[in-house]
Design an enzyme around this catalytic site. Structure first.
Site, short mmCIF file in Angstrom:
data_model
loop_
_atom_site.label_atom_id
_atom_site.label_comp_id
_atom_site.label_asym_id
_atom_site.label_seq_id
_atom_site.Cartn_x
_atom_site.Cartn_y
_atom_site.Cartn_z
N THR A 40 0.82 -1.21 0.00
CA THR A 40 0.00 0.00 0.00
C THR A 40 0.85 1.26 0.00
OG1 THR A 40 -1.78 -1.18 1.12
CG2 THR A 40 -1.82 1.21 1.30
N TYR A 129 7.06 -11.41 4.94
CA TYR A 129 5.92 -10.84 4.21
C TYR A 129 5.70 -11.67 2.96
CZ TYR A 129 3.14 -7.15 1.86
OH TYR A 129 2.16 -6.44 1.21
N LYS A 158 3.34 -11.99 7.73
CA LYS A 158 2.16 -11.34 7.18
C LYS A 158 1.78 -12.14 5.93
CE LYS A 158 0.45 -7.13 4.91
NZ LYS A 158 0.79 -5.78 4.40
N ILE A 200 -3.02 -6.76 9.16
CA ILE A 200 -2.38 -5.53 8.69
C ILE A 200 -3.21 -5.10 7.49
CG2 ILE A 200 -0.24 -4.48 7.86
CD1 ILE A 200 1.27 -6.73 9.34
#
EC number: 4.3.3.7
Length: 294
Positions: A40, A129, A158, A200
């Site tokens: 993002t 991630y 994540k 998240i």
């Protein structure tokens, strides 16, 4: 945790005053942690120096109020080490390290990548991630477990994959002591039922208080309220992906006066006219949860 966008001015430079304002907004809304530099945040469109500058600014605003988890990974090992070192110096509580993109390494390559970073930063908690839709590689549950077993500072992951079975297999292998967050908005609440740590969630850029309350309701055993908020957030989640994230987000935040410009960096583009109409429609549908209103 709220993965805040990286705002740019209309001429494309970093907009640190707007970034600081976004962080203050998250803290005031009750978000339980702050991240920057994930997908993002458009990290691939920034220089190493810009990413470090943004991390330092966010660290100053967070000031230990909540956990700070910046994304510090890159497709290049040297850049990853440089950004991670800067984040550690700035006071980050942990670093979020994306799987190296484009190269499509084997599972052994992924193991060695994270092992190298873990040895470089033995005192910094590291979060893997996994976002295969953007990196073209999926770190296997067995590889995750091996890293968790072999390195005490690799403490979580994540998971930004819609393969919910993957979440379950990671937790089954590692146990619930391993911290698993969802990066898929609509899998955040279900993950808590499996023993995950939380989410998240990019939609927290639009509705930070509602996202925080959803987690709090679940933890308090008020599952009905948590589900109500989960379903209420659907239109805003859909808004994120009308066109490539974060262009829709930046359009809304600029419209709300929270950032100085809706600028995204190439190769992303501003919302099309058709996309704008759809975003406005979804914004009206999900307006009850904007700014924490119920």
């Amino acid at each position: 945790m709220a993965p805040v966008i990286t705002p740019f001015t209309s001429d494309g430079t970093l907009d640190l005053p707007s970034l600081r304002g976004l962080v203050r907004r998250q803290l005031e809304a009750g978000s339980h942690g702050i991240s920057i530099g994930g997908s993002t945040g458009e990290p691939g469109a920034q220089s190493v120096a810009e990413r470090i500058e943004a991390i330092k600014a966010v660290a100053e605003e967070v000031a230990d109020a909540v956990p700070f988890l910046p994304g510090t990974g890159s497709a290049k090992l040297g850049e990853t080490v440089e950004i991670t070192a800067a984040a550690q110096s700035a006071g980050a509580d942990a670093a979020l390290i994306i799987t190296p993109y484009y190269a499509r390494p084997t599972q052994e390559g992924l193991y060695q990548w994270y092992a190298t970073i873990a040895r470089e930063f033995p005192d910094l908690p590291l979060i893997i991630y996994n976002v295969p839709s953007r990196t073209a590689v999926d770190i296997a549950p067995g590889t995750v477990n091996s890293l968790y077993r072999d390195f005490g500072n690799i403490v979580g992951i994540k998971e930004t994959t819609k393969d919910f079975e993957h979440f379950s297999r990671v937790l089954h292998k590692t146990g619930t002591g391993f911290l698993v967050w969802s990066g898929i908005e609509l899998l955040g609440l279900p993950l808590l039922a499996l023993g995950g740590r939380g989410f998240i969630s990019a939609v927290s850029n639009l509705a930070p208080a509602a996202v925080a309350r959803m987690y709090e309701a679940w933890e308090a055993g008020d599952h009905a309220t948590a589900r109500e908020l989960h379903y209420g957030l659907h239109p805003l989640v859909d808004l994120l992906f009308v066109e490539t994230n974060p262009a829709p987000l930046k359009y809304v935040l600029h419209k709300q006066g929270l950032i100085s410009s809706a600028r995204v960096r190439e190769p992303l583009t501003a919302l099309t006219a058709q996309g704008t109409l759809r975003v406005e429609e979804l914004l009206r549908e999900g307006s009850g949860l904007l700014d924490g209103e119920s």
